[in-house]
Design an enzyme around this catalytic site. Sequence first.
Site, PDB file in Angstrom:
ATOM      1  N   ASN A 206     -10.224  -0.150   0.152  1.00 45.12           N
ATOM      2  CA  ASN A 206      -8.763  -0.019   0.179  1.00 45.12           C
ATOM      3  C   ASN A 206      -8.225  -0.556  -1.143  1.00 45.12           C
ATOM      4  O   ASN A 206      -8.317  -1.752  -1.424  1.00 45.12           O
ATOM      5  CB  ASN A 206      -8.223  -0.839   1.362  1.00 45.12           C
ATOM      6  CG  ASN A 206      -6.706  -0.784   1.486  1.00 45.12           C
ATOM      7  OD1 ASN A 206      -6.011  -0.437   0.532  1.00 45.12           O
ATOM      8  ND2 ASN A 206      -6.189  -1.141   2.639  1.00 45.12           N
TER       9      ASN A 206
ATOM     10  N   HIS B 246      -3.257   7.161   2.845  1.00 49.77           N
ATOM     11  CA  HIS B 246      -3.669   5.873   2.276  1.00 49.77           C
ATOM     12  C   HIS B 246      -5.039   5.499   2.839  1.00 49.77           C
ATOM     13  O   HIS B 246      -5.257   5.530   4.047  1.00 49.77           O
ATOM     14  CB  HIS B 246      -2.637   4.797   2.615  1.00 49.77           C
ATOM     15  CG  HIS B 246      -3.119   3.418   2.321  1.00 49.77           C
ATOM     16  ND1 HIS B 246      -3.718   3.089   1.125  1.00 49.77           N
ATOM     17  CD2 HIS B 246      -3.123   2.288   3.065  1.00 49.77           C
ATOM     18  CE1 HIS B 246      -4.060   1.817   1.142  1.00 49.77           C
ATOM     19  NE2 HIS B 246      -3.713   1.303   2.316  1.00 49.77           N
TER      20      HIS B 246
ATOM     21  N   CYS C  80       0.813  -1.231   0.000  1.00 46.18           N
ATOM     22  CA  CYS C  80       0.000   0.000   0.000  1.00 46.18           C
ATOM     23  C   CYS C  80       0.842   1.274   0.000  1.00 46.18           C
ATOM     24  O   CYS C  80       0.311   2.361  -0.228  1.00 46.18           O
ATOM     25  CB  CYS C  80      -0.957   0.012   1.178  1.00 46.18           C
ATOM     26  SG  CYS C  80      -2.103  -1.361   1.148  1.00 46.18           S
TER      27      CYS C  80
HETATM   28  N1  ACO Z   1     -17.996  -8.734   9.562  1.00 44.99           N
HETATM   29  C1  ACO Z   1     -18.386  -8.949  10.832  1.00 44.99           C
HETATM   30  N2  ACO Z   1     -17.518  -9.212  11.838  1.00 44.99           N
HETATM   31  C2  ACO Z   1     -16.202  -9.231  11.496  1.00 44.99           C
HETATM   32  C3  ACO Z   1     -15.734  -9.006  10.195  1.00 44.99           C
HETATM   33  C4  ACO Z   1     -16.689  -8.753   9.190  1.00 44.99           C
HETATM   34  N3  ACO Z   1     -16.364  -8.518   7.905  1.00 44.99           N
HETATM   35  N4  ACO Z   1     -14.390  -9.092  10.184  1.00 44.99           N
HETATM   36  C5  ACO Z   1     -14.018  -9.343  11.455  1.00 44.99           C
HETATM   37  N5  ACO Z   1     -15.119  -9.432  12.246  1.00 44.99           N
HETATM   38  C6  ACO Z   1     -15.185  -9.690  13.682  1.00 44.99           C
HETATM   39  C7  ACO Z   1     -13.990 -10.440  14.199  1.00 44.99           C
HETATM   40  O1  ACO Z   1     -14.153 -11.850  14.038  1.00 44.99           O
HETATM   41  C8  ACO Z   1     -14.019 -10.058  15.672  1.00 44.99           C
HETATM   42  O2  ACO Z   1     -14.972 -10.827  16.347  1.00 44.99           O
HETATM   43  P1  ACO Z   1     -14.670 -11.331  17.866  1.00 44.99           P
HETATM   44  O3  ACO Z   1     -14.536 -10.063  18.673  1.00 44.99           O
HETATM   45  O4  ACO Z   1     -15.871 -12.142  18.178  1.00 44.99           O
HETATM   46  O5  ACO Z   1     -13.384 -12.104  17.786  1.00 44.99           O
HETATM   47  C9  ACO Z   1     -14.522  -8.618  15.630  1.00 44.99           C
HETATM   48  O6  ACO Z   1     -15.173  -8.454  14.364  1.00 44.99           O
HETATM   49  C10 ACO Z   1     -13.431  -7.585  15.747  1.00 44.99           C
HETATM   50  O7  ACO Z   1     -12.388  -7.970  14.848  1.00 44.99           O
HETATM   51  P2  ACO Z   1     -11.094  -7.092  14.691  1.00 44.99           P
HETATM   52  O8  ACO Z   1     -10.146  -7.735  13.731  1.00 44.99           O
HETATM   53  O9  ACO Z   1     -10.615  -6.761  16.063  1.00 44.99           O
HETATM   54  O10 ACO Z   1     -11.754  -5.814  13.998  1.00 44.99           O
HETATM   55  P3  ACO Z   1     -11.187  -4.396  13.876  1.00 44.99           P
HETATM   56  O11 ACO Z   1     -12.084  -3.466  14.525  1.00 44.99           O
HETATM   57  O12 ACO Z   1      -9.717  -4.339  14.208  1.00 44.99           O
HETATM   58  O13 ACO Z   1     -11.308  -4.150  12.292  1.00 44.99           O
HETATM   59  C11 ACO Z   1      -9.886  -4.136  10.380  1.00 44.99           C
HETATM   60  C12 ACO Z   1     -10.615  -5.008  11.387  1.00 44.99           C
HETATM   61  C13 ACO Z   1     -10.924  -3.370   9.589  1.00 44.99           C
HETATM   62  C14 ACO Z   1      -9.096  -5.060   9.457  1.00 44.99           C
HETATM   63  C15 ACO Z   1      -8.935  -3.161  11.099  1.00 44.99           C
HETATM   64  O14 ACO Z   1      -8.193  -3.859  12.077  1.00 44.99           O
HETATM   65  C16 ACO Z   1      -7.983  -2.453  10.185  1.00 44.99           C
HETATM   66  O15 ACO Z   1      -8.382  -1.665   9.360  1.00 44.99           O
HETATM   67  N6  ACO Z   1      -6.662  -2.671  10.347  1.00 44.99           N
HETATM   68  C17 ACO Z   1      -5.624  -1.961   9.640  1.00 44.99           C
HETATM   69  C18 ACO Z   1      -5.518  -2.338   8.216  1.00 44.99           C
HETATM   70  C19 ACO Z   1      -4.350  -1.614   7.578  1.00 44.99           C
HETATM   71  O16 ACO Z   1      -4.094  -0.468   7.829  1.00 44.99           O
HETATM   72  N7  ACO Z   1      -3.570  -2.305   6.744  1.00 44.99           N
HETATM   73  C20 ACO Z   1      -2.383  -1.729   6.181  1.00 44.99           C
HETATM   74  C21 ACO Z   1      -2.593  -1.216   4.844  1.00 44.99           C
HETATM   75  S1  ACO Z   1      -3.277  -2.417   3.797  1.00 44.99           S
HETATM   76  C22 ACO Z   1      -1.970  -3.158   2.937  1.00 44.99           C
HETATM   77  O17 ACO Z   1      -0.835  -2.906   3.136  1.00 44.99           O
HETATM   78  C23 ACO Z   1      -2.317  -4.133   1.917  1.00 44.99           C
END
Ligand code: ACO
Length: 336
Positions: A287, A257, A115
């Site tokens: 994204n 980003h 990214c």
């Molecule tokens: N729908 C419903 N529930 C979901 C989903 C979904 N699509 N995905 C995950 N959950 C659930 C999980 O299972 C978890 O359930 P649990 O609490 O029962 O275990 C709960 O939601 C919370 O999951 P988290 O992973 O903690 O969710 P979070 O709030 O962190 O959001 C996300 C996930 C969107 C991926 C976030 O962590 C994020 O954006 N991270 C950073 C991504 C990033 O910046 N990446 C770098 C750039 S991308 C690249 O380089 C390619």
Amino acid sequence: MTTTAVLAGLGAYLPPRRVSNEELSERFDTSDTWIRSRTGIRQRRWADTGISTGDLAYEAGHRALKSAGLGLGAPIDTVVLATTTPDHPCPATAPDVASRLRLTSAAAFDISAVCSGFVYGLMVAASTIEAGHAERVLLIGAETYSTILNPEDRTTSVIFGDGAGAVLLRSGTPDEPGALLGFELGSDGSQKELICIPAGGSRQRSTYRAPDPGDMYFTMQGKKVFATAVRRMGESSTALLNRVGWSIDSVDHLVGHQANLRILHSLAEQVCIDRQRVVTNIEQVGNTSAASIPLALAHAAAQERFKIGDRLLLTAFGGGLTWGSTVLTWPGITPS
Ligand code: ACO
């Protein structure tokens, strides 16, 4: 006066197929409410089977040329394509795109910084111009993440979208609107496993024995990445602003980003810029990795948010881990 790379053209292209949160909710155990509240995304585009990253890159590249008043066969010295999803592991996709754009004498290569690829690409393109190796460089960020998403992983499947954005950089001077005025890049490979496609390279060879099918897909430990993404983009932005002597109050637009709307809001808090000055289009495209920043630029420019001479701070974070920032003034170009 020193030679500087100047932004002279901007193009964007999205594949036609819109994928709504509702459509994904039929396929995965998820909901529009979860996706919007955790990421800000309402829809994304996915390329239909048969449409490749190179196809999207060609469209965006052609539009960037048109935006700069150029066309197919223009005198371009170098084509750089930032992507995580090349058409083939070998060769690079950029030479094929250059050839289709009839840029037959251009050097052409891909760069891989996930990214952060577009900001890394800007540094490579600007340095090539500043060193006198090129007068004009076409930089494209293009992705088809839909081709590497694990159909059993609801978290990554709702986040990523396909698309391409491109800029034409030309040789100019630092006092011109559009001048790229500095870079701050970094990496931390000790955390490479947080964003990774485990198999298909030389570490876990698909030619030696069939890998676990899950290892062929994109994986991300999102929660662990979240805080690091905010911190690294914030630190990189602040260090760069200090180096070029811009205060955060003097920055008109932060174009980060588009990984997650909550990340962009946390970043705004960390660097102390109000949300009105943060460009977002993640709601519409998700994204799009290396295409994210040029697509956000094109989106904001099409809405006439930027005025000539406005100060822009671009910052990105991605797999590697990698991160990077750059600053420029807005040249008043019209995106195509
Ligand atoms: N729908 C419903 N529930 C979901 C989903 C979904 N699509 N995905 C995950 N959950 C659930 C999980 O299972 C978890 O359930 P649990 O609490 O029962 O275990 C709960 O939601 C919370 O999951 P988290 O992973 O903690 O969710 P979070 O709030 O962190 O959001 C996300 C996930 C969107 C991926 C976030 O962590 C994020 O954006 N991270 C950073 C991504 C990033 O910046 N990446 C770098 C750039 S991308 C690249 O380089 C390619």
